[in-house]
Design a protein around this motif. Structure first.
Motif, PDB file in Angstrom:
ATOM      1  N   ASP A 113       8.510  -2.217 -14.963  1.00  0.00           N
ATOM      2  CA  ASP A 113       8.926  -2.711 -12.856  1.00  0.00           C
ATOM      3  C   ASP A 113       7.579  -2.558 -12.508  1.00  0.00           C
ATOM      4  N   ALA A 114       7.688  -2.641 -11.237  1.00  0.00           N
ATOM      5  CA  ALA A 114       6.512  -1.736 -11.011  1.00  0.00           C
ATOM      6  C   ALA A 114       6.718  -1.156 -10.378  1.00  0.00           C
ATOM      7  N   ASP A 115       5.853   0.040 -10.150  1.00  0.00           N
ATOM      8  CA  ASP A 115       5.724   1.543 -10.041  1.00  0.00           C
ATOM      9  C   ASP A 115       5.796   1.681  -8.426  1.00  0.00           C
ATOM     10  N   ARG A 116       4.927   0.652  -7.829  1.00  0.00           N
ATOM     11  CA  ARG A 116       4.881   0.749  -6.486  1.00  0.00           C
ATOM     12  C   ARG A 116       4.239  -0.479  -5.923  1.00  0.00           C
ATOM     13  N   GLY A 117       4.292  -0.918  -4.357  1.00  0.00           N
ATOM     14  CA  GLY A 117       4.048  -1.980  -4.095  1.00  0.00           C
ATOM     15  C   GLY A 117       2.331  -2.318  -4.034  1.00  0.00           C
ATOM     16  N   GLY A 118       2.031  -4.011  -4.075  1.00  0.00           N
ATOM     17  CA  GLY A 118       1.309  -4.484  -3.531  1.00  0.00           C
ATOM     18  C   GLY A 118       1.154  -5.823  -3.613  1.00  0.00           C
ATOM     19  N   VAL A 119      -0.305  -6.144  -4.045  1.00  0.00           N
ATOM     20  CA  VAL A 119      -0.594  -7.827  -4.771  1.00  0.00           C
ATOM     21  C   VAL A 119      -1.495  -7.691  -5.916  1.00  0.00           C
ATOM     22  N   VAL A 120      -0.740  -8.795  -6.687  1.00  0.00           N
ATOM     23  CA  VAL A 120      -1.161  -8.701  -8.758  1.00  0.00           C
ATOM     24  C   VAL A 120      -1.957  -9.024  -8.394  1.00  0.00           C
TER      25      VAL A 120
END
Length: 153
Positions: A125-132
């Protein structure tokens, strides 16, 4: 040249032994396309006029060996990302599926990929949000602990 198919810890490897030097018990071996020069222990050698010394290839390490049934993992994963946050592999395993694409917006806790390790499916899972920004692995790739998997910016 002799071809062998080996199964080690549940992983298949295609091995070719190209040439054995009888005077020094050295063999030229190719494992899944990566060349190695190995010494055969216990081999009887003929007397040689000069000792032969050959350093191991700098590119030879166990992290680069992939099972023959899997597509090779892009080893860009070893490089540090130029910008953004790299999601690292928590344990060695095989990538079963990538759940995001480059350019996708992700939130903290969203599943990025599924990793098979120790006969279990693990969501990464992603630890933080953002754009790949980058996806450094593909389905079927074998990854090692600490490899960069995905870069989120």
């Amino acid at each position: 040249m002799k071809d062998y198919s080996l199964k080690i810890n549940g992983h298949n490897y295609d091995v070719q032994i190209d040439d054995v030097n009888e005077t020094s018990a050295l063999a030229h071996v190719v494992v899944n396309g990566v060349a190695y020069e190995v010494e055969i222990e216990g081999a009887k050698t003929l007397p040689a006029s000069k000792p032969q010394v050959a350093p191991a290839p700098k590119s030879a390490n166990s992290a680069m060996i992939t099972p023959s049934g899997a597509a090779p993992s892009p080893r860009i994963a070893a490089a540090a990302p130029t910008s953004g946050y790299a999601v690292k592999c928590p344990l060695p395993g095989t990538v079963l599926g990538v759940k995001v694409a480059v350019g996708d917006t992700v939130t903290a806790g969203q599943t990025l990929l599924v990793l098979e390790a120790m006969k279990m499916e693990n969501n990464i899972d992603a630890d933080r949000g953002g754009v790949v920004k980058e996806i450094l692995v593909q389905q079927g790739a074998t990854v090692m602990e600490g490899d960069n998997l995905i870069v989120i910016e």
